[in-house]
Motif scaffolding. Structure first.
Motif, mmCIF file in Angstrom:
data_model
loop_
_atom_site.group_PDB
_atom_site.id
_atom_site.type_symbol
_atom_site.label_atom_id
_atom_site.label_comp_id
_atom_site.label_asym_id
_atom_site.label_seq_id
_atom_site.Cartn_x
_atom_site.Cartn_y
_atom_site.Cartn_z
ATOM 1 N N TRP A 52 -24.408 6.099 -40.021
ATOM 2 C CA TRP A 52 -25.585 5.495 -40.632
ATOM 3 C C TRP A 52 -25.388 5.218 -42.119
ATOM 4 O O TRP A 52 -25.790 4.169 -42.611
ATOM 5 C CB TRP A 52 -26.793 6.422 -40.468
ATOM 6 C CG TRP A 52 -27.414 6.297 -39.133
ATOM 7 C CD1 TRP A 52 -27.177 7.079 -38.046
ATOM 8 C CD2 TRP A 52 -28.368 5.323 -38.717
ATOM 9 N NE1 TRP A 52 -27.930 6.646 -36.986
ATOM 10 C CE2 TRP A 52 -28.670 5.579 -37.374
ATOM 11 C CE3 TRP A 52 -28.993 4.261 -39.355
ATOM 12 C CZ2 TRP A 52 -29.572 4.807 -36.661
ATOM 13 C CZ3 TRP A 52 -29.893 3.492 -38.641
ATOM 14 C CH2 TRP A 52 -30.171 3.770 -37.316
ATOM 15 N N ALA A 53 -24.794 6.134 -42.838
ATOM 16 C CA ALA A 53 -24.636 5.965 -44.286
ATOM 17 C C ALA A 53 -23.778 4.737 -44.595
ATOM 18 O O ALA A 53 -24.099 3.956 -45.496
ATOM 19 C CB ALA A 53 -24.016 7.214 -44.899
ATOM 20 N N PHE A 54 -22.708 4.556 -43.839
ATOM 21 C CA PHE A 54 -21.843 3.386 -44.044
ATOM 22 C C PHE A 54 -22.598 2.105 -43.728
ATOM 23 O O PHE A 54 -22.495 1.107 -44.446
ATOM 24 C CB PHE A 54 -20.588 3.498 -43.170
ATOM 25 C CG PHE A 54 -19.667 2.322 -43.299
ATOM 26 C CD1 PHE A 54 -18.919 2.135 -44.445
ATOM 27 C CD2 PHE A 54 -19.574 1.394 -42.274
ATOM 28 C CE1 PHE A 54 -18.072 1.041 -44.573
ATOM 29 C CE2 PHE A 54 -18.737 0.301 -42.392
ATOM 30 C CZ PHE A 54 -17.988 0.129 -43.538
ATOM 31 N N THR A 55 -23.384 2.120 -42.665
ATOM 32 C CA THR A 55 -24.170 0.952 -42.282
ATOM 33 C C THR A 55 -25.176 0.593 -43.370
ATOM 34 O O THR A 55 -25.323 -0.575 -43.736
ATOM 35 C CB THR A 55 -24.913 1.216 -40.963
ATOM 36 O OG1 THR A 55 -23.954 1.513 -39.943
ATOM 37 C CG2 THR A 55 -25.740 0.018 -40.550
ATOM 38 N N LEU A 56 -25.868 1.568 -43.901
ATOM 39 C CA LEU A 56 -26.844 1.302 -44.944
ATOM 40 C C LEU A 56 -26.167 0.818 -46.234
ATOM 41 O O LEU A 56 -26.689 -0.056 -46.923
ATOM 42 C CB LEU A 56 -27.689 2.533 -45.203
ATOM 43 C CG LEU A 56 -28.598 2.939 -44.028
ATOM 44 C CD1 LEU A 56 -29.332 4.233 -44.361
ATOM 45 C CD2 LEU A 56 -29.564 1.849 -43.676
ATOM 46 N N LEU A 57 -25.008 1.368 -46.549
ATOM 47 C CA LEU A 57 -24.263 0.933 -47.728
ATOM 48 C C LEU A 57 -23.822 -0.524 -47.586
ATOM 49 O O LEU A 57 -24.017 -1.332 -48.504
ATOM 50 C CB LEU A 57 -23.046 1.838 -47.965
ATOM 51 C CG LEU A 57 -22.122 1.409 -49.107
ATOM 52 C CD1 LEU A 57 -22.825 1.599 -50.440
ATOM 53 C CD2 LEU A 57 -20.834 2.189 -49.045
ATOM 54 N N VAL A 58 -23.252 -0.858 -46.463
ATOM 55 C CA VAL A 58 -22.807 -2.237 -46.242
ATOM 56 C C VAL A 58 -24.003 -3.186 -46.218
ATOM 57 O O VAL A 58 -23.936 -4.303 -46.739
ATOM 58 C CB VAL A 58 -21.984 -2.342 -44.936
ATOM 59 C CG1 VAL A 58 -21.718 -3.781 -44.563
ATOM 60 C CG2 VAL A 58 -20.678 -1.579 -45.088
#
Length: 70
Positions: A52-58
Motif C-alpha cells: 500500500w505505501a508504494f502504491t500511495l507514493l507512486v
C-alpha cells in the motif's frame, strides 16, 4: 422545377467556446487516465504483492507530475 438558393454562407462559429470545450476535453482525458491508472494500482495492491505505501507514493508522484508538467 424548384429554384435553388445558391447563396451559401459559412456558419457562424463560436471559436472561443470551441477552444474552451476542447481544453476541457483534454483536461478530463488527462485526469481520467491518471485516476484509472491509480485505481488499477490500488486494486493490484489489494490482491497482489504491491504494498500500500508504494502504491500511495507512486499515486502521489503521478498526480504531482501531471499537475506540474501537463
Amino acid at each position: 422545377m424548384a429554384t435553388h438558393n445558391h447563396d451559401h454562407q459559412p456558419p457562424a462559429m463560436d471559436y472561443a467556446e470551441h477552444e474552451k470545450t476542447y481544453a476541457l476535453f483534454g483536461e478530463l482525458m488527462k485526469w481520467g487516465t491518471a485516476v484509472s491508472v491509480i485505481l488499477v494500482m490500488l486494486v493490484g495492491s489489494i490482491w497482489g504483492p504491491l504494498p500500500w505505501a508504494f502504491t500511495l507514493l507512486v499515486s502521489a508522484l503521478t498526480i504531482g507530475v501531471i499537475a506540474k508538467f501537463f
